[in-house]
Design a protein around this motif. Structure first.
Motif, PDB file in Angstrom:
ATOM      1  N   MET A  64       0.834  -1.204   0.000  1.00  0.00           N
ATOM      2  CA  MET A  64       0.000   0.000   0.000  1.00  0.00           C
ATOM      3  C   MET A  64       0.865   1.250   0.000  1.00  0.00           C
ATOM      4  N   LEU A  65       1.807   1.295   0.931  1.00  0.00           N
ATOM      5  CA  LEU A  65       2.649   2.477   1.070  1.00  0.00           C
ATOM      6  C   LEU A  65       3.542   2.668  -0.156  1.00  0.00           C
ATOM      7  N   SER A  66       4.068   1.578  -0.693  1.00  0.00           N
ATOM      8  CA  SER A  66       4.913   1.662  -1.889  1.00  0.00           C
ATOM      9  C   SER A  66       4.113   2.152  -3.095  1.00  0.00           C
ATOM     10  N   GLU A  67       2.911   1.633  -3.232  1.00  0.00           N
ATOM     11  CA  GLU A  67       2.073   2.041  -4.363  1.00  0.00           C
ATOM     12  C   GLU A  67       1.700   3.516  -4.245  1.00  0.00           C
ATOM     13  N   LEU A  68       1.352   3.954  -3.051  1.00  0.00           N
ATOM     14  CA  LEU A  68       1.020   5.370  -2.861  1.00  0.00           C
ATOM     15  C   LEU A  68       2.246   6.256  -3.069  1.00  0.00           C
TER      16      LEU A  68
END
Length: 172
Positions: A116-120
């Protein structure tokens, strides 16, 4: 007012006064509208991940994404109103957003917190690139007010990238 008169008013073209050329106004408003579609997409994706966060860092990540979602959402009104101030129109529906968005949705049933954090992080980096392209356009046509706003949005997006990068960095 009669129905016919009301219909005629609704069909009347918008004639918001601006000193930008007609082409500049059209081009900047279109760029802002596409930007707004991306910002709404990023906002909803950030809230999606905020709502579906799990794991040992739940509280920290949940609060981080809540703060970032608020910051992203706060830009939406200024973007739309800027398009209107220069004589353009802007988004009218969710379908309109879907047709213009360049940032991809994520409808997966489960995404790991790290993903999630990487994609954001990557989406915010993509937004910085888009913002720089719109900045170049607004600078070229002399739309200094929009250019100035975009500089702040670039800084905010870079700040989000930094926090998301640091949150996903592996210990050395």
């Amino acid at each position: 007012m009669s129905r016919q008169a009301a219909s005629a008013i609704r069909k009347a073209p918008l004639a918001t006064p601006t000193d930008l050329s007609a082409n500049a106004s059209t081009d900047v408003a279109a760029a802002l509208t596409a930007l707004l579609a991306d910002v709404f997409t990023l906002y909803l994706k950030t809230k999606n991940f905020h709502w579906h966060m799990s794991g040992p860092h739940f509280r920290d990540y949940h609060l981080l994404l809540d703060d970032q979602g608020d910051e992203i959402f706060n830009a939406t009104d200024a973007i739309a109103e800027r398009a209107r101030k220069i004589g353009g129109t802007t988004l009218r529906s969710i379908g309109h957003i879907a047709r213009l968005q360049r940032i991809l949705d994520n409808d997966a049933d489960y995404v790991t917190p790290e993903d999630m954090l990487s994609e954001l992080r990557d989406d915010n980096k993509q937004l910085v690139t888009i913002l720089r392209q719109v900045h170049e356009l607004t600078s070229d046509v002399g739309d200094y007010a929009t250019t100035s706003l975009i500089e702040n949005w670039i800084d905010e997006a870079e700040h989000r990238v930094w926090f998301l990068f640091e949150a996903t960095r592996r210990g050395e």
